[in-house]
Design an enzyme around this catalytic site. Structure first.
Site, PDB file in Angstrom:
ATOM      1  N   LYS A  45     -40.955  29.618  10.821  1.00  0.00           N
ATOM      2  CA  LYS A  45     -40.105  29.492  11.999  1.00  0.00           C
ATOM      3  C   LYS A  45     -40.347  30.632  12.983  1.00  0.00           C
ATOM      4  CE  LYS A  45     -36.634  26.947   9.389  1.00  0.00           C
ATOM      5  NZ  LYS A  45     -35.407  27.020   8.572  1.00  0.00           N
ATOM      6  N   GLN A  55     -30.839  31.359   6.926  1.00  0.00           N
ATOM      7  CA  GLN A  55     -31.630  30.538   6.016  1.00  0.00           C
ATOM      8  C   GLN A  55     -30.835  30.277   4.736  1.00  0.00           C
ATOM      9  OE1 GLN A  55     -34.737  29.153   6.565  1.00  0.00           O
ATOM     10  NE2 GLN A  55     -34.357  28.092   4.635  1.00  0.00           N
ATOM     11  N   ASP A  98     -28.621  26.146  14.909  1.00  0.00           N
ATOM     12  CA  ASP A  98     -28.972  25.344  13.741  1.00  0.00           C
ATOM     13  C   ASP A  98     -27.906  24.288  13.455  1.00  0.00           C
ATOM     14  OD1 ASP A  98     -30.748  24.685  11.717  1.00  0.00           O
ATOM     15  OD2 ASP A  98     -29.880  26.060  10.256  1.00  0.00           O
TER      16      ASP A  98
END
Length: 287
Positions: free
Chosen positions: A58, A102, A125
Protein backbone atom coordinates in the site's frame (compact mmCIF):
# COMPACT_ATOMS: atom_id res chain seq x y z
CA UNK A 1 -18.42 -24.54 -29.53
CA UNK A 2 -20.42 -26.91 -27.33
CA UNK A 3 -22.90 -24.27 -26.21
CA UNK A 4 -21.43 -24.00 -22.74
CA UNK A 5 -21.71 -20.54 -21.24
CA UNK A 6 -18.40 -18.86 -20.42
CA UNK A 7 -18.63 -15.82 -18.20
CA UNK A 8 -16.98 -12.56 -19.12
CA UNK A 9 -14.17 -11.77 -16.71
CA UNK A 10 -14.41 -8.53 -14.72
CA UNK A 11 -10.98 -6.95 -14.97
CA UNK A 12 -10.28 -5.32 -11.63
CA UNK A 13 -6.61 -4.82 -12.43
CA UNK A 14 -7.32 -2.69 -15.48
CA UNK A 15 -10.00 -0.60 -13.80
CA UNK A 16 -7.86 -0.11 -10.70
CA UNK A 17 -5.03 1.13 -12.90
CA UNK A 18 -7.27 3.76 -14.47
CA UNK A 19 -8.60 4.88 -11.09
CA UNK A 20 -5.06 5.18 -9.76
CA UNK A 21 -4.02 7.26 -12.77
CA UNK A 22 -6.87 9.68 -12.10
CA UNK A 23 -5.98 9.70 -8.40
CA UNK A 24 -2.36 10.58 -9.17
CA UNK A 25 -3.49 13.53 -11.30
CA UNK A 26 -5.78 14.74 -8.50
CA UNK A 27 -2.99 14.36 -5.92
CA UNK A 28 -0.60 16.37 -8.09
CA UNK A 29 -3.22 19.10 -8.51
CA UNK A 30 -3.73 19.32 -4.74
CA UNK A 31 0.02 19.54 -4.14
CA UNK A 32 0.36 22.26 -6.79
CA UNK A 33 -2.51 24.35 -5.47
CA UNK A 34 -1.80 24.02 -1.75
CA UNK A 35 1.86 23.11 -1.44
CA UNK A 36 0.79 20.02 0.51
CA UNK A 37 0.65 16.49 -0.83
CA UNK A 38 -2.09 14.15 0.38
CA UNK A 39 -0.81 11.96 3.21
CA UNK A 40 -1.89 8.50 4.33
CA UNK A 41 -0.76 7.22 7.73
CA UNK A 42 -0.51 3.46 8.10
CA UNK A 43 -0.51 1.84 11.53
CA UNK A 44 0.79 -1.71 11.92
CA UNK A 45 0.65 -3.71 15.14
CA UNK A 46 3.22 -6.50 15.33
CA UNK A 47 5.07 -8.17 12.48
CA UNK A 48 2.58 -10.56 10.94
CA UNK A 49 4.18 -11.39 7.55
CA UNK A 50 0.99 -10.96 5.55
CA UNK A 51 0.19 -7.64 7.22
CA UNK A 52 3.74 -6.39 6.72
CA UNK A 53 3.50 -7.28 3.03
CA UNK A 54 0.10 -5.58 2.63
CA UNK A 55 1.29 -2.38 4.28
CA UNK A 56 4.48 -2.31 2.20
CA UNK A 57 2.43 -2.75 -0.97
CA UNK A 58 0.00 0.00 0.00
CA UNK A 59 2.85 2.40 0.77
CA UNK A 60 4.47 1.61 -2.59
CA UNK A 61 1.19 2.33 -4.37
CA UNK A 62 0.95 5.61 -2.47
CA UNK A 63 4.33 6.72 -3.78
CA UNK A 64 3.33 5.92 -7.35
CA UNK A 65 0.16 7.98 -6.93
CA UNK A 66 1.94 10.99 -5.45
CA UNK A 67 0.58 10.36 -1.95
CA UNK A 68 2.88 10.74 1.01
CA UNK A 69 2.98 7.78 3.36
CA UNK A 70 3.66 7.97 7.07
CA UNK A 71 4.18 4.62 8.75
CA UNK A 72 3.74 3.86 12.44
CA UNK A 73 4.97 0.43 13.55
CA UNK A 74 3.92 -0.72 17.02
CA UNK A 75 4.90 -3.72 19.09
CA UNK A 76 2.64 -6.76 19.04
CA UNK A 77 2.27 -6.29 22.80
CA UNK A 78 0.95 -2.74 22.53
CA UNK A 79 -2.13 -2.11 24.68
CA UNK A 80 -5.50 -0.95 23.39
CA UNK A 81 -5.01 2.34 25.22
CA UNK A 82 -1.64 3.00 23.62
CA UNK A 83 -2.95 2.12 20.17
CA UNK A 84 -5.96 4.40 20.64
CA UNK A 85 -3.65 7.22 21.76
CA UNK A 86 -1.51 6.76 18.64
CA UNK A 87 -4.50 6.87 16.32
CA UNK A 88 -6.00 9.84 18.17
CA UNK A 89 -2.76 11.77 17.67
CA UNK A 90 -2.83 11.01 13.95
CA UNK A 91 -6.48 12.08 13.80
CA UNK A 92 -5.50 15.44 15.32
CA UNK A 93 -2.47 15.93 13.04
CA UNK A 94 -3.33 18.32 10.20
CA UNK A 95 -0.51 16.87 8.12
CA UNK A 96 -2.29 13.50 7.95
CA UNK A 97 -5.34 13.26 5.71
CA UNK A 98 -6.14 9.55 5.90
CA UNK A 99 -5.52 6.78 8.41
CA UNK A 100 -5.27 3.05 7.77
CA UNK A 101 -5.10 0.64 10.69
CA UNK A 102 -3.94 -2.67 9.28
CA UNK A 103 -5.96 -5.49 10.73
CA UNK A 104 -6.01 -7.90 12.45
CA UNK A 105 -4.37 -6.23 15.42
CA UNK A 106 -4.12 -9.13 17.85
CA UNK A 107 -6.65 -10.84 20.13
CA UNK A 108 -5.72 -8.79 23.20
CA UNK A 109 -6.68 -5.50 21.53
CA UNK A 110 -10.18 -4.04 21.31
CA UNK A 111 -10.14 -3.57 17.56
CA UNK A 112 -13.43 -1.66 17.51
CA UNK A 113 -12.11 0.86 20.03
CA UNK A 114 -9.04 1.36 17.87
CA UNK A 115 -11.13 1.87 14.72
CA UNK A 116 -13.38 4.38 16.47
CA UNK A 117 -10.33 6.50 17.36
CA UNK A 118 -10.04 7.36 13.65
CA UNK A 119 -11.61 10.73 12.90
CA UNK A 120 -14.49 10.24 10.43
CA UNK A 121 -13.00 12.70 7.96
CA UNK A 122 -9.79 10.61 7.90
CA UNK A 123 -11.46 7.20 7.82
CA UNK A 124 -10.41 6.49 4.24
CA UNK A 125 -10.64 2.73 4.85
CA UNK A 126 -14.31 3.04 5.86
CA UNK A 127 -14.05 1.07 9.10
CA UNK A 128 -15.76 3.27 11.68
CA UNK A 129 -19.38 3.15 12.81
CA UNK A 130 -19.78 6.66 11.39
CA UNK A 131 -18.73 5.45 7.94
CA UNK A 132 -21.03 2.44 8.12
CA UNK A 133 -23.97 4.66 9.06
CA UNK A 134 -23.17 7.02 6.20
CA UNK A 135 -23.15 4.08 3.79
CA UNK A 136 -26.42 2.76 5.17
CA UNK A 137 -28.18 6.13 4.91
CA UNK A 138 -26.61 7.18 1.62
CA UNK A 139 -24.90 10.18 3.21
CA UNK A 140 -21.47 11.65 2.35
CA UNK A 141 -18.62 9.64 3.78
CA UNK A 142 -16.07 7.01 2.91
CA UNK A 143 -17.09 3.51 1.88
CA UNK A 144 -15.30 0.44 3.13
CA UNK A 145 -12.68 0.01 0.45
CA UNK A 146 -13.47 -3.50 -0.77
CA UNK A 147 -17.25 -2.94 -1.00
CA UNK A 148 -16.58 0.44 -2.59
CA UNK A 149 -14.35 -1.22 -5.15
CA UNK A 150 -16.98 -3.84 -5.86
CA UNK A 151 -19.56 -1.16 -6.60
CA UNK A 152 -17.16 0.53 -9.01
CA UNK A 153 -16.61 -2.79 -10.77
CA UNK A 154 -20.34 -3.32 -11.12
CA UNK A 155 -20.70 0.17 -12.56
CA UNK A 156 -17.82 -0.42 -14.99
CA UNK A 157 -19.65 -3.41 -16.41
CA UNK A 158 -23.04 -1.66 -16.48
CA UNK A 159 -24.69 -4.04 -14.03
CA UNK A 160 -28.17 -2.71 -13.33
CA UNK A 161 -28.91 -3.59 -9.71
CA UNK A 162 -32.43 -2.22 -9.43
CA UNK A 163 -34.85 -4.99 -8.58
CA UNK A 164 -32.18 -7.69 -8.69
CA UNK A 165 -31.77 -10.26 -5.93
CA UNK A 166 -28.31 -9.76 -4.47
CA UNK A 167 -27.04 -12.47 -2.13
CA UNK A 168 -24.12 -11.57 0.12
CA UNK A 169 -22.39 -14.58 1.67
CA UNK A 170 -20.41 -13.16 4.58
CA UNK A 171 -21.17 -10.72 7.36
CA UNK A 172 -17.90 -9.05 8.33
CA UNK A 173 -18.06 -5.44 9.48
CA UNK A 174 -15.76 -4.22 6.71
CA UNK A 175 -16.94 -6.34 3.80
CA UNK A 176 -20.20 -8.28 3.90
CA UNK A 177 -22.32 -5.92 5.97
CA UNK A 178 -21.34 -2.66 4.21
CA UNK A 179 -21.51 -4.32 0.78
CA UNK A 180 -25.11 -5.24 1.48
CA UNK A 181 -25.91 -1.66 2.44
CA UNK A 182 -24.37 -0.32 -0.76
CA UNK A 183 -26.29 -2.84 -2.87
CA UNK A 184 -29.51 -1.96 -1.05
CA UNK A 185 -28.83 1.70 -1.79
CA UNK A 186 -28.88 0.80 -5.50
CA UNK A 187 -32.35 -0.74 -5.16
CA UNK A 188 -31.23 -4.36 -5.09
CA UNK A 189 -33.13 -6.77 -2.86
CA UNK A 190 -30.44 -8.02 -0.50
CA UNK A 191 -30.18 -11.31 1.36
CA UNK A 192 -27.38 -11.75 3.87
CA UNK A 193 -26.05 -15.27 4.32
CA UNK A 194 -23.11 -16.82 6.15
CA UNK A 195 -21.51 -20.15 6.94
CA UNK A 196 -24.38 -21.15 9.23
CA UNK A 197 -27.24 -20.23 6.91
CA UNK A 198 -29.68 -23.12 6.51
CA UNK A 199 -29.99 -24.41 2.93
CA UNK A 200 -27.47 -21.90 1.62
CA UNK A 201 -27.38 -23.56 -1.78
CA UNK A 202 -31.05 -22.83 -2.41
CA UNK A 203 -30.59 -19.15 -1.63
CA UNK A 204 -27.46 -18.88 -3.77
CA UNK A 205 -29.30 -20.49 -6.70
CA UNK A 206 -31.78 -17.59 -6.62
CA UNK A 207 -29.11 -14.86 -6.73
CA UNK A 208 -28.98 -12.52 -9.71
CA UNK A 209 -25.88 -11.01 -8.12
CA UNK A 210 -23.75 -13.19 -5.85
CA UNK A 211 -21.10 -11.69 -3.60
CA UNK A 212 -18.94 -14.29 -1.87
CA UNK A 213 -17.02 -12.96 1.12
CA UNK A 214 -16.96 -15.78 3.64
CA UNK A 215 -13.24 -16.54 3.65
CA UNK A 216 -13.41 -20.24 2.79
CA UNK A 217 -11.85 -21.67 -0.36
CA UNK A 218 -14.37 -22.80 -2.98
CA UNK A 219 -17.16 -22.50 -0.42
CA UNK A 220 -19.70 -21.72 -3.16
CA UNK A 221 -20.19 -24.53 -5.64
CA UNK A 222 -20.32 -23.49 -9.26
CA UNK A 223 -23.35 -25.72 -9.79
CA UNK A 224 -25.28 -23.47 -7.40
CA UNK A 225 -24.71 -20.33 -9.48
CA UNK A 226 -27.85 -19.16 -11.25
CA UNK A 227 -27.41 -19.14 -15.04
CA UNK A 228 -26.60 -15.60 -16.12
CA UNK A 229 -25.77 -14.39 -12.61
CA UNK A 230 -23.07 -11.83 -11.83
CA UNK A 231 -20.53 -13.40 -9.47
CA UNK A 232 -18.26 -11.24 -7.31
CA UNK A 233 -15.66 -13.31 -5.49
CA UNK A 234 -14.15 -11.24 -2.68
CA UNK A 235 -12.40 -14.21 -1.11
CA UNK A 236 -8.66 -14.69 -1.20
CA UNK A 237 -7.32 -17.94 0.18
CA UNK A 238 -3.93 -19.68 0.01
CA UNK A 239 -3.01 -20.74 -3.50
CA UNK A 240 -4.85 -17.82 -5.16
CA UNK A 241 -8.19 -19.51 -4.56
CA UNK A 242 -11.41 -17.59 -4.07
CA UNK A 243 -14.58 -18.42 -2.17
CA UNK A 244 -16.30 -19.59 -5.36
CA UNK A 245 -15.40 -22.66 -7.40
CA UNK A 246 -14.29 -20.52 -10.33
CA UNK A 247 -13.96 -23.06 -13.14
CA UNK A 248 -17.49 -24.41 -12.76
CA UNK A 249 -19.06 -21.05 -11.87
CA UNK A 250 -17.74 -19.37 -15.00
CA UNK A 251 -19.69 -21.89 -17.10
CA UNK A 252 -22.96 -20.55 -15.65
CA UNK A 253 -22.37 -16.88 -14.78
CA UNK A 254 -22.56 -13.96 -17.20
CA UNK A 255 -19.88 -11.95 -15.38
CA UNK A 256 -17.35 -13.14 -12.81
CA UNK A 257 -14.34 -11.73 -11.01
CA UNK A 258 -11.12 -13.75 -11.20
CA UNK A 259 -8.95 -14.41 -8.17
CA UNK A 260 -6.51 -12.73 -8.25
CA UNK A 261 -7.09 -9.74 -10.50
CA UNK A 262 -10.70 -9.00 -9.69
CA UNK A 263 -11.72 -7.46 -6.37
CA UNK A 264 -8.25 -7.25 -4.80
CA UNK A 265 -6.74 -4.47 -6.95
CA UNK A 266 -9.89 -2.41 -6.52
CA UNK A 267 -9.50 -2.30 -2.74
CA UNK A 268 -6.18 -0.47 -2.89
CA UNK A 269 -7.33 1.79 -5.72
CA UNK A 270 -10.32 2.94 -3.68
CA UNK A 271 -8.11 3.47 -0.61
CA UNK A 272 -5.86 5.80 -2.60
CA UNK A 273 -8.77 7.61 -4.24
CA UNK A 274 -10.47 8.19 -0.89
CA UNK A 275 -7.22 9.45 0.64
CA UNK A 276 -6.93 12.09 -2.05
CA UNK A 277 -10.62 12.94 -1.66
CA UNK A 278 -10.11 13.34 2.09
CA UNK A 279 -7.12 15.61 1.50
CA UNK A 280 -9.13 17.75 -0.90
CA UNK A 281 -11.89 18.19 1.67
CA UNK A 282 -9.51 18.98 4.53
CA UNK A 283 -7.46 21.39 2.44
CA UNK A 284 -10.61 22.98 0.97
CA UNK A 285 -9.61 22.23 -2.61
CA UNK A 286 -12.52 22.40 -5.01
CA UNK A 287 -12.53 20.53 -8.28
Amino acid sequence: MDGTRTARLMDGTGLAGRITEDTAKAAADIALRTGTAPCLATVLVGEDPASVTYVRMKRARCRKAGIESRHVALSASVSTGALVDTITALSQDPGVHGILLQHPVGPHIDERAAFEAIAPEKDVDGVTMHSFAAMAFGLPGFASCTPGGIMRLLDEYDVDLAGKHAVVVGRSAILGKPAGMLLLGRDATVTYCHSRTADLSAIVRDADVLLAAVGRPRFIAGADVKPGAVVIDAGYNPGNVGDVDFETARERASLITPVPGGVGPMTIAVLLAQTVEAAARQLAVRS
